[in-house]
Design an enzyme around this catalytic site. Sequence first.
Site, PDB file in Angstrom:
ATOM      1  N   LYS A 271      -3.080  -0.160 -15.019  1.00  0.00           N
ATOM      2  CA  LYS A 271      -3.241   0.585 -13.765  1.00  0.00           C
ATOM      3  C   LYS A 271      -2.006   1.442 -13.520  1.00  0.00           C
ATOM      4  CE  LYS A 271      -3.383  -0.144  -8.750  1.00  0.00           C
ATOM      5  NZ  LYS A 271      -3.329  -1.165  -7.673  1.00  0.00           N
TER       6      LYS A 271
ATOM      7  N   ASP B  84       1.027   4.524  -3.897  1.00  0.00           N
ATOM      8  CA  ASP B  84      -0.192   4.121  -3.200  1.00  0.00           C
ATOM      9  C   ASP B  84       0.050   4.058  -1.696  1.00  0.00           C
ATOM     10  OD1 ASP B  84      -2.628   3.118  -2.430  1.00  0.00           O
ATOM     11  OD2 ASP B  84      -2.223   1.074  -3.124  1.00  0.00           O
TER      12      ASP B  84
ATOM     13  N   LYS C 162      -1.849   2.004   4.527  1.00  0.00           N
ATOM     14  CA  LYS C 162      -1.049   0.788   4.537  1.00  0.00           C
ATOM     15  C   LYS C 162      -0.071   0.799   5.717  1.00  0.00           C
ATOM     16  CE  LYS C 162      -0.957   0.066  -0.485  1.00  0.00           C
ATOM     17  NZ  LYS C 162      -1.522  -1.300  -0.508  1.00  0.00           N
TER      18      LYS C 162
ATOM     19  N   ASP D 176       3.191   0.273  -7.896  1.00  0.00           N
ATOM     20  CA  ASP D 176       1.768   0.085  -8.157  1.00  0.00           C
ATOM     21  C   ASP D 176       1.351   0.597  -9.534  1.00  0.00           C
ATOM     22  OD1 ASP D 176      -0.516  -1.117  -7.162  1.00  0.00           O
ATOM     23  OD2 ASP D 176      -1.276   0.692  -6.206  1.00  0.00           O
TER      24      ASP D 176
ATOM     25  N   ASP E  23      -7.986   1.603   0.051  1.00  0.00           N
ATOM     26  CA  ASP E  23      -6.803   0.930  -0.473  1.00  0.00           C
ATOM     27  C   ASP E  23      -7.143  -0.023  -1.618  1.00  0.00           C
ATOM     28  OD1 ASP E  23      -4.091   0.376  -0.650  1.00  0.00           O
ATOM     29  OD2 ASP E  23      -4.185  -1.260   0.808  1.00  0.00           O
TER      30      ASP E  23
ATOM     31  N   GLU F 241      -8.126   0.932  -4.501  1.00  0.00           N
ATOM     32  CA  GLU F 241      -8.307   2.059  -5.411  1.00  0.00           C
ATOM     33  C   GLU F 241      -8.047   1.702  -6.863  1.00  0.00           C
ATOM     34  OE1 GLU F 241      -4.260   1.537  -5.755  1.00  0.00           O
ATOM     35  OE2 GLU F 241      -5.428   1.486  -3.908  1.00  0.00           O
TER      36      GLU F 241
ATOM     37  N   ARG G  20      -9.054  -0.740  -8.736  1.00  0.00           N
ATOM     38  CA  ARG G  20     -10.286  -1.086  -9.464  1.00  0.00           C
ATOM     39  C   ARG G  20     -11.156   0.142  -9.717  1.00  0.00           C
ATOM     40  NH1 ARG G  20     -11.742  -5.172  -4.739  1.00  0.00           N
ATOM     41  NH2 ARG G  20      -9.456  -5.120  -4.744  1.00  0.00           N
TER      42      ARG G  20
END
Length: 511
Positions: free
Chosen positions: A255, A260, A267, A278, A337, A339, A341
């Site tokens: 990933k 993010d 967030k 991230d 959030d 995202e 996946r």
Amino acid sequence: MDFQLKTLTVARAAAEKSDVLIVLVGSAPLTAKDPLSALIASARKAGDLPDKAGKLLSLYHPDEVVASRVVLAAVGDGKPASVRSGVIAAVNAAKAYGPKRVVMIFAQEADGTAVGCAVAAAADASYVYTTTKAKTSNGENGRTIRQLTLGVADAGAVGRAFDEARATVSGIELAKEWGNRPGNYCTPTLLAEAAKGLSKLPRIKCEVLGPKEVQKLGMGSFAAVAQGSAEPLRFIVLRYQGGPKDQAPVVLVGKGITFDTGGVSLKPAAEMDEMKFDMCGAASVLGTFRALGEIQPAINVVGLVPSCENMNDGRAIKPGDVVTSMSGQTIEVLNTDAEGRLILCDALTYAKRFEPAAVIDIATLTGACVVALGGVRSGLFTSDDSLAEALEAAGEQSQDRCWRLPLDDEYAEGLKSNFADVANVAGRAGGAITAAKFLQRFAGDFVWAHLDIAGTAWKSGAAKGSTGRPVGLLVSYLMERARSGAAQAAPHKKAARKESGAAARKARSVQ
């Protein structure tokens, strides 16, 4: 740091020139009669150096020792966890003296696993991030230890383990470097440039796809996450060819969300800076390839990194939007959030073309995994018992441990949607598991495992920074697979399927 391996006894180590001499002392009796060994035995007998791993005794100018400072460090039973504790404590203590050259010796016999753990622990304890810091007046802003010589009873017997550990450290530190970089120093484009730099190593090739290529491949889920950012996405494809062309590769999927915000599902502001981490899954893939390029094992490995930012502008995806993944499955985005996946599912579909022996995705995916396992073990999800056992064993070997969590079908119930084939979230309960169940929908055609590293990829607080995990676990797994011949047990008809369409034919370096 420059690591060197040398055959040394305690007596010979006492005569080595160094700023600090570290002696790793196990619980077994010392039989040597030289002055330093006798001093260690006396300290143990007096209770000044307990056997518990990590306990220390510092000495200043002991008789007949060239180094002005000596640190005795207990490593207990000599198992990997004990060696790691002792080495980290000793190196942290030694750093206070500002040494440039350190000699570290095992007082008793050490096997390859202990040597590997010592190298990894020493590198971890001495690592300093410097990229965005100003240099001091003397031109230095990094670690003070420049060279560490590791002394063992027989260097030849553990040479291979030492070389593998040194290469793994290079990979871990590459992962730390990119994990620690702030978002403006680690955009998807810059991450892709770092990946292309790995192609200078033997047997490694790199391709980078841009927005047009990704769109033509039908990666609608990945593209949807990227559409709210001014930074263009990048899809990185790394190949390490160490085995025969017809050998099925292991595919690593990392990933690569370089920052993010959470998107529309914004967030909280507190600690949002840590969302630069991230992309640590992507960094671990790059780090693993760095190690492979140095070790050169007889195995084929593919690395896939979907990379973009999750930002929030007028084009960003909204809760309730439905996107179409590369697999053709539609996804209702209930939370922007979640995202990670959404980009991983398209990469997993892309992985199918390599007819892989196994696919492992690595992601800072869920806060729920942090709640479940904290920062000690990464979450492991797979329905394949053999792959689970191999990854767990690799984690113990490298002290980069993981813990298997369930994948019962009932956990997928919450992912049902009235408006798409699947929703991207399923509520708070069992969040790490439901995220894995989402990914499992896109991994049905191959042996697959998911590593949730949200709790292990970085540390917060005073020690804030990337850990480089799980590079150690991944390298250990791949090396064991190469050594055991498992890589040769799963050949496929083609090294990789021909990529269809003009978009795939254009899958070259994107500037």
